[in-house]
Design a protein around this motif. Structure first.
Motif: not given
Length: 62
Positions: A22-27, A37-40
């Motif tokens: 999810h975080a990688a997609g957002a990044w 930041t996206h992981l947090r």
């Protein structure tokens, strides 16, 4: 992991992978913020979702 059942270890692994995905997609969609930041944000969102899901339902008025 010591003291953790295989079932819970599997759940933790899948949750970690889904959170990273999810975080990688957002990044990729918004690289102006770091992956960290996206992981947090993803972990914070997951934590909020977990707390919300555990909140008791209000009493039924039916």
């Amino acid at each position: 992991m010591n003291g953790v059942t295989d079932r819970l270890s599997d759940l933790a692994a899948h949750t970690g992978w889904a959170t990273f995905h999810h975080a990688a997609g957002a990044w990729i969609d918004n690289s102006s913020q770091s992956l960290a930041t996206h992981l947090r944000q993803a972990v914070d969102d997951l934590r909020s979702l977990s707390v919300t899901a555990r909140s008791p339902s209000p009493p039924s008025t039916a």
